[in-house]
Design an enzyme around this catalytic site. Structure first.
Site, PDB file in Angstrom:
ATOM      1  N   LYS A  18       0.856  -1.205   0.000  1.00  0.00           N
ATOM      2  CA  LYS A  18       0.000   0.000   0.000  1.00  0.00           C
ATOM      3  C   LYS A  18       0.880   1.238   0.000  1.00  0.00           C
ATOM      4  O   LYS A  18       0.714   2.134  -0.827  1.00  0.00           O
ATOM      5  CB  LYS A  18      -0.899   0.011   1.225  1.00  0.00           C
ATOM      6  CG  LYS A  18      -1.580   1.361   1.491  1.00  0.00           C
ATOM      7  CD  LYS A  18      -2.478   1.348   2.695  1.00  0.00           C
ATOM      8  CE  LYS A  18      -1.801   1.674   3.971  1.00  0.00           C
ATOM      9  NZ  LYS A  18      -1.506   3.097   4.229  1.00  0.00           N
ATOM     10  N   ASN A  19       1.870   1.268   0.884  1.00  0.00           N
ATOM     11  CA  ASN A  19       2.694   2.479   1.039  1.00  0.00           C
ATOM     12  C   ASN A  19       3.751   2.598  -0.045  1.00  0.00           C
ATOM     13  O   ASN A  19       4.429   3.622  -0.140  1.00  0.00           O
ATOM     14  CB  ASN A  19       3.331   2.507   2.434  1.00  0.00           C
ATOM     15  CG  ASN A  19       2.269   2.663   3.513  1.00  0.00           C
ATOM     16  OD1 ASN A  19       1.128   3.013   3.211  1.00  0.00           O
ATOM     17  ND2 ASN A  19       2.631   2.378   4.745  1.00  0.00           N
ATOM     18  N   CYS A 112      -5.377  12.276  11.850  1.00  0.00           N
ATOM     19  CA  CYS A 112      -6.121  11.023  11.665  1.00  0.00           C
ATOM     20  C   CYS A 112      -6.168  10.355  13.034  1.00  0.00           C
ATOM     21  O   CYS A 112      -5.775  10.923  14.047  1.00  0.00           O
ATOM     22  CB  CYS A 112      -5.423  10.133  10.630  1.00  0.00           C
ATOM     23  SG  CYS A 112      -3.909   9.447  11.277  1.00  0.00           S
ATOM     24  N   ARG A 117      -0.449  14.414  12.482  1.00  0.00           N
ATOM     25  CA  ARG A 117       0.097  14.297  11.117  1.00  0.00           C
ATOM     26  C   ARG A 117       0.398  15.677  10.515  1.00  0.00           C
ATOM     27  O   ARG A 117      -0.148  16.067   9.484  1.00  0.00           O
ATOM     28  CB  ARG A 117      -0.853  13.506  10.220  1.00  0.00           C
ATOM     29  CG  ARG A 117      -1.367  12.210  10.808  1.00  0.00           C
ATOM     30  CD  ARG A 117      -0.318  11.171  11.125  1.00  0.00           C
ATOM     31  NE  ARG A 117       0.284  10.580   9.949  1.00  0.00           N
ATOM     32  CZ  ARG A 117      -0.199   9.539   9.286  1.00  0.00           C
ATOM     33  NH1 ARG A 117      -1.317   9.005   9.673  1.00  0.00           N
ATOM     34  NH2 ARG A 117       0.439   9.044   8.242  1.00  0.00           N
ATOM     35  N   ASP A 302       4.269   0.658  12.177  1.00  0.00           N
ATOM     36  CA  ASP A 302       3.045   0.056  11.628  1.00  0.00           C
ATOM     37  C   ASP A 302       2.838  -1.383  12.099  1.00  0.00           C
ATOM     38  O   ASP A 302       1.728  -1.900  11.994  1.00  0.00           O
ATOM     39  CB  ASP A 302       3.065   0.082  10.094  1.00  0.00           C
ATOM     40  CG  ASP A 302       2.994   1.485   9.557  1.00  0.00           C
ATOM     41  OD1 ASP A 302       3.249   1.691   8.365  1.00  0.00           O
ATOM     42  OD2 ASP A 302       2.686   2.399  10.359  1.00  0.00           O
ATOM     43  N   ARG A 394      -8.700  -0.558   4.335  1.00  0.00           N
ATOM     44  CA  ARG A 394      -7.808   0.444   3.717  1.00  0.00           C
ATOM     45  C   ARG A 394      -6.482  -0.191   3.307  1.00  0.00           C
ATOM     46  O   ARG A 394      -5.860   0.258   2.355  1.00  0.00           O
ATOM     47  CB  ARG A 394      -7.526   1.580   4.712  1.00  0.00           C
ATOM     48  CG  ARG A 394      -8.676   2.537   4.949  1.00  0.00           C
ATOM     49  CD  ARG A 394      -8.202   3.712   5.792  1.00  0.00           C
ATOM     50  NE  ARG A 394      -6.912   4.173   5.321  1.00  0.00           N
ATOM     51  CZ  ARG A 394      -5.916   4.554   6.146  1.00  0.00           C
ATOM     52  NH1 ARG A 394      -6.088   4.532   7.452  1.00  0.00           N
ATOM     53  NH2 ARG A 394      -4.763   4.943   5.661  1.00  0.00           N
TER      54      ARG A 394
HETATM   55  C1  EPZ Z   1       4.169   6.942   6.199  1.00  0.00           C
HETATM   56  O1  EPZ Z   1       3.403   7.979   6.788  1.00  0.00           O
HETATM   57  C2  EPZ Z   1       3.243   5.745   6.114  1.00  0.00           C
HETATM   58  N1  EPZ Z   1       2.110   6.073   5.257  1.00  0.00           N
HETATM   59  C3  EPZ Z   1       2.758   5.366   7.513  1.00  0.00           C
HETATM   60  O2  EPZ Z   1       1.967   4.185   7.392  1.00  0.00           O
HETATM   61  C4  EPZ Z   1       3.978   5.040   8.377  1.00  0.00           C
HETATM   62  O3  EPZ Z   1       3.546   4.749   9.689  1.00  0.00           O
HETATM   63  C5  EPZ Z   1       4.927   6.244   8.392  1.00  0.00           C
HETATM   64  O4  EPZ Z   1       5.290   6.590   7.030  1.00  0.00           O
HETATM   65  C6  EPZ Z   1       6.199   5.962   9.166  1.00  0.00           C
HETATM   66  O5  EPZ Z   1       6.844   4.858   8.634  1.00  0.00           O
HETATM   67  C7  EPZ Z   1       2.271   6.026   3.904  1.00  0.00           C
HETATM   68  O6  EPZ Z   1       3.343   5.751   3.404  1.00  0.00           O
HETATM   69  C8  EPZ Z   1       1.056   6.340   3.079  1.00  0.00           C
HETATM   70  P1  EPZ Z   1       6.213  10.372   8.372  1.00  0.00           P
HETATM   71  P2  EPZ Z   1       3.992   9.504   6.818  1.00  0.00           P
HETATM   72  O7  EPZ Z   1       6.088  11.627   7.586  1.00  0.00           O
HETATM   73  O8  EPZ Z   1       4.703   9.787   5.558  1.00  0.00           O
HETATM   74  C9  EPZ Z   1       5.999  13.551  11.895  1.00  0.00           C
HETATM   75  C10 EPZ Z   1       0.052   2.845   7.671  1.00  0.00           C
HETATM   76  O9  EPZ Z   1      -0.499   2.326   8.665  1.00  0.00           O
HETATM   77  N2  EPZ Z   1       5.959  14.558  10.830  1.00  0.00           N
HETATM   78  O10 EPZ Z   1       7.488   9.588   8.311  1.00  0.00           O
HETATM   79  O11 EPZ Z   1       2.903  10.419   7.232  1.00  0.00           O
HETATM   80  C11 EPZ Z   1       4.680  12.784  11.989  1.00  0.00           C
HETATM   81  O12 EPZ Z   1       3.756  13.518  12.784  1.00  0.00           O
HETATM   82  C12 EPZ Z   1       0.562   4.270   7.749  1.00  0.00           C
HETATM   83  O13 EPZ Z   1       0.217   2.268   6.559  1.00  0.00           O
HETATM   84  C13 EPZ Z   1       6.074  15.907  11.176  1.00  0.00           C
HETATM   85  O14 EPZ Z   1       6.199  16.256  12.341  1.00  0.00           O
HETATM   86  O15 EPZ Z   1       5.042   9.370   8.017  1.00  0.00           O
HETATM   87  C14 EPZ Z   1       5.083  11.497  12.634  1.00  0.00           C
HETATM   88  O16 EPZ Z   1       5.163  11.714  14.034  1.00  0.00           O
HETATM   89  C15 EPZ Z   1       0.350   4.888   9.124  1.00  0.00           C
HETATM   90  N3  EPZ Z   1       6.014  16.847  10.192  1.00  0.00           N
HETATM   91  C16 EPZ Z   1       6.492  11.254  12.089  1.00  0.00           C
HETATM   92  O17 EPZ Z   1       6.950  12.515  11.580  1.00  0.00           O
HETATM   93  C17 EPZ Z   1       5.861  16.508   8.865  1.00  0.00           C
HETATM   94  O18 EPZ Z   1       5.833  17.410   7.997  1.00  0.00           O
HETATM   95  C18 EPZ Z   1       6.533  10.217  10.970  1.00  0.00           C
HETATM   96  O19 EPZ Z   1       5.820  10.737   9.898  1.00  0.00           O
HETATM   97  C19 EPZ Z   1       5.734  15.134   8.526  1.00  0.00           C
HETATM   98  C20 EPZ Z   1       5.795  14.178   9.527  1.00  0.00           C
END
Ligand code: EPZ
Length: 418
Positions: A18-19, A112, A117, A302, A394
């Site tokens: 998915k990701n 979410c 996020r 995850d 999802r």
């Molecule tokens: C991706 O989310 C995945 N989703 C998530 O999978 C996964 O948990 C996550 O990466 C971490 O591996 C997809 O790929 C669609 P991040 P993403 O930006 O890109 C903070 C699932 O269950 N952050 O690495 O949103 C954020 O709040 C989903 O399949 C900021 O602070 O993850 C979080 O605490 C859930 N500012 C941390 O970084 C930003 O601008 C990790 O977020 C962006 C992120």
């Protein structure tokens, strides 16, 4: 509805990621050519991405496990709230739209179930590439008044989504871009491999420093999406909690290296045979020691919910520290209803293993938390009814069908309203 106590036995070919699929579907807008994507999982989130592509003006059709996207004449650079609401991770279209149109307009994705996020890292990184962002009234309006130019970007956190949005813009910028402290997740490498197949020149994906040298030309591409490492880990845990055994075919074992030691720590026997992973569970799992979720190649956040179910029925006590998302223990109250002994203090969960969980009526709170409840129900005494299973749809393709083939007593009663 799940009747617990049956062993998960058999073999399964792992679904496409998915990701991995979501950023690659967004990337098809950037190239403006025809892209053929194989092993694109059929999920609510990928369906939402196809709706967005069609809204933008691409021709996106699914044929079995493959999706064909023709992006030669998209017209719209804005995504309405109704489509953004279907999938939070549609923020990945931000970079694609800016790369293609020089502008993008979408409703701020908002939080979410598992956290706020924020997108500050996306916005600041894109501004380094020449993007002006205006956030007002829940709308995100971006445009590149002087076009996109390469930049040296250091991320304060190795954000997966921010790294992906930078890549999508950088391949269309004037001049090289270097990303430091980039996310190292395998899905980043898969996106880079797709873009390079379209004519981009990206090196270093999978490491913490990525260099993008734009080539200015894109071509049609055919790409097979990587297997879903989180779905794979989830299926391994269904065998682990039921004293069963499973063989996952075409599972890209390298992407599972951060989680396989966890299964061994809990007493499972794990073997890699080519592209397959085999797991044999002991009669009773041993408790893991300390599990701390970290960016790849650390322990994946995850998989934390399903890993916690293994600890909940193990011999001993396990401790989980969730360092990535601020609200990712929402499955704990549901597991406690099933008899789990878990206490939570801020981002730490202490899990004292019990011999057996009991079937109950529970509700999925989010995607991975919902999958964890299925895990718990598979090994619980008696019958469990899980509501709000739309969360699970999802990210898990044919979940109840696959688990039934593996011996589970599981059936979908009706398609739950969210
Ligand atoms: C991706 O989310 C995945 N989703 C998530 O999978 C996964 O948990 C996550 O990466 C971490 O591996 C997809 O790929 C669609 P991040 P993403 O930006 O890109 C903070 C699932 O269950 N952050 O690495 O949103 C954020 O709040 C989903 O399949 C900021 O602070 O993850 C979080 O605490 C859930 N500012 C941390 O970084 C930003 O601008 C990790 O977020 C962006 C992120």
């Amino acid at each position: 509805m799940i009747e617990g106590g049956r062993r998960i036995e058999g073999e399964l070919r792992v679904q496409g990621s998915k990701n991995g699929a979501l950023p690659i579907l967004a990337a098809t807008v950037v190239t403006g050519c025809t892209s053929i994507l194989h092993r694109c999982p059929c999920l609510r989130d990928t369906d939402a991405a196809l709706h967005i592509l069609r809204h933008i003006g691409c021709d996106a059709v699914r044929s079995g496990e493959s999706v064909i996207v023709r992006a030669d004449a998209p017209q719209r650079w804005e995504i309405p709230e109704s489509l953004m609401r279907c999938m939070r991770s549609s923020i990945i279209f931000l970079g694609a739209l800016i790369a293609r149109f020089g502008r993008a307009e979408l409703t701020a994705p908002g939080g979410c179930e598992i956290g706020l996020r924020p997108i500050d890292l996306h916005v600041s990184a894109l501004s380094a590439l020449g993007v002006k962002t205006d956030e007002r009234g829940g709308k995100l309006c971006c445009h590149a008044p002087n076009g996109l130019h390469g930049a040296n970007i250091t991320l304060s956190f190795p954000s997966v989504g921010a790294t992906e949005n930078i890549l999508l813009c950088a391949v269309c910028a004037e001049g090289d871009t270097v990303i430091r402290n980039a996310a190292r997740e395998p899905e980043i490498s898969d996106l880079a491999s797709f873009l390079n197949g379209c004519g981009a020149r990206i090196t270093g994906a999978g490491s913490d420093t990525i260099v993008v040298s734009p080539t200015g030309v894109f071509r049609a591409n055919e790409h097979t999406i990587m297997p879903d490492r989180i779905a794979a880990a989830t299926y391994l845990s269904t065998a682990a909690v039921t004293g069963g055994s499973i063989r996952l075919r075409e599972s890209a074992p390298d992407s599972l290296l951060p989680v396989l030691p966890y299964f061994e720590q809990c007493g499972c026997v794990v073997r890699i045979a080519g592209d397959d992973v085999l797991l044999q569970s002991p009669q009773r799992l041993r408790a893991p020691r300390l599990v701390r979720t970290m960016p790849y190649p650390g322990f994946p956040t995850d998989f934390q919910p399903s890993a916690m179910v293994m600890a909940a029925v193990s011999l001993g006590t396990g401790v989980f520290v969730e360092t990535i998302f601020e609200n990712r223990f929402r499955h704990v109250p549901q597991l406690r209803r099933m008899g789990a002994h878990i206490t939570v203090q801020s981002n730490v969960a202490v899990v004292e293993g019990v011999p057996r969980l009991n079937g109950a009526i529970v509700y999925a709170t989010d995607l991975r938390g919902g999958a964890a409840l299925v895990n718990a129900a598979l090994c619980a005494e008696g019958e469990t009814r899980i509501g709000c299973i739309g969360h699970i749809d999802r990210g898990y393709e044919n979940f109840e069908h696959n688990l039934a083939l593996l011996g589970a007593g599981i059936k979908r009663i009706d398609s739950d309203a969210e």
